[in-house]
Motif scaffolding. Structure first.
Motif, PDB file in Angstrom:
ATOM      1  N   LEU A 148       0.973  -1.264   0.007  1.00 25.22           N
ATOM      2  CA  LEU A 148      -0.173   0.061  -0.127  1.00 25.22           C
ATOM      3  C   LEU A 148       0.809   1.191  -0.097  1.00 25.22           C
ATOM      4  N   PHE A 149       0.976   2.077  -1.051  1.00 26.06           N
ATOM      5  CA  PHE A 149       1.649   3.166  -1.115  1.00 26.06           C
ATOM      6  C   PHE A 149       0.527   4.548  -1.082  1.00 26.06           C
ATOM      7  N   LEU A 150       0.487   5.241  -0.327  1.00 26.21           N
ATOM      8  CA  LEU A 150      -0.222   6.476   0.271  1.00 26.21           C
ATOM      9  C   LEU A 150       0.233   7.684   0.010  1.00 26.21           C
ATOM     10  N   SER A 151       1.559   7.895  -0.357  1.00 28.94           N
ATOM     11  CA  SER A 151       2.420   9.072  -0.537  1.00 28.94           C
ATOM     12  C   SER A 151       1.676  10.265  -0.826  1.00 28.94           C
ATOM     13  N   ILE A 185       7.862   2.762   5.195  1.00 29.40           N
ATOM     14  CA  ILE A 185       8.534   3.994   4.465  1.00 29.40           C
ATOM     15  C   ILE A 185       7.686   5.315   5.031  1.00 29.40           C
ATOM     16  N   LEU A 186       8.292   6.133   5.772  1.00 31.07           N
ATOM     17  CA  LEU A 186       7.674   7.128   6.516  1.00 31.07           C
ATOM     18  C   LEU A 186       8.628   8.449   6.445  1.00 31.07           C
ATOM     19  N   GLY A 196       3.929   2.444   2.235  1.00 33.30           N
ATOM     20  CA  GLY A 196       4.617   3.687   1.820  1.00 33.30           C
ATOM     21  C   GLY A 196       3.864   4.840   2.165  1.00 33.30           C
ATOM     22  N   MET A 197       4.247   5.640   3.142  1.00 32.71           N
ATOM     23  CA  MET A 197       3.529   6.933   3.420  1.00 32.71           C
ATOM     24  C   MET A 197       4.457   8.081   3.564  1.00 32.71           C
TER      25      MET A 197
END
Length: 102
Positions: free
Chosen positions: A19-22, A65-66, A43-44
């Motif tokens: 899940l990527f929410l960047s 990933i923050l 991924g945020m």
């Protein structure tokens, strides 16, 4: 449009692995993610994250990933994520040493 919240029913996505929410202004790592049993990569980047509760840590988390948020601390539960291989916090204000359990 950008997301500011995620539905609480996200945890019913039992096969969700990545899940990527960047770039979405979420503010916190959603609690619902902790209930996704297969979620291994989150991924945020640049989401305005200021808080992450322990209940947000999925059991099979491998990559978190923050980078480029406003996070000042991590929950102790990060130390119990046995599969965690990559934790990216560049640009954060996280204080303290190693998380308990690492």
């Amino acid at each position: 449009p950008r997301l500011s919240t995620l539905p609480s029913k996200m945890s019913s996505l039992s096969k969700l692995r990545i899940l990527f929410l960047s770039g979405n202004p979420l503010g916190t790592v959603p609690v619902a993610l902790g209930g996704c049993p297969a979620l291994s990569m989150i991924g945020m980047r640049s989401c305005g994250i200021t808080r992450m509760g322990g209940e947000s840590v999925p059991p099979s988390l491998r990559w978190l990933i923050l980078t480029d948020n406003k996070l000042e601390s991590l929950p102790d539960e990060i130390g119990t994520a046995k599969s965690l291989q990559k934790l990216m916090l560049a640009g954060e204000g996280v204080r303290g040493g190693c998380v308990r359990g690492c």
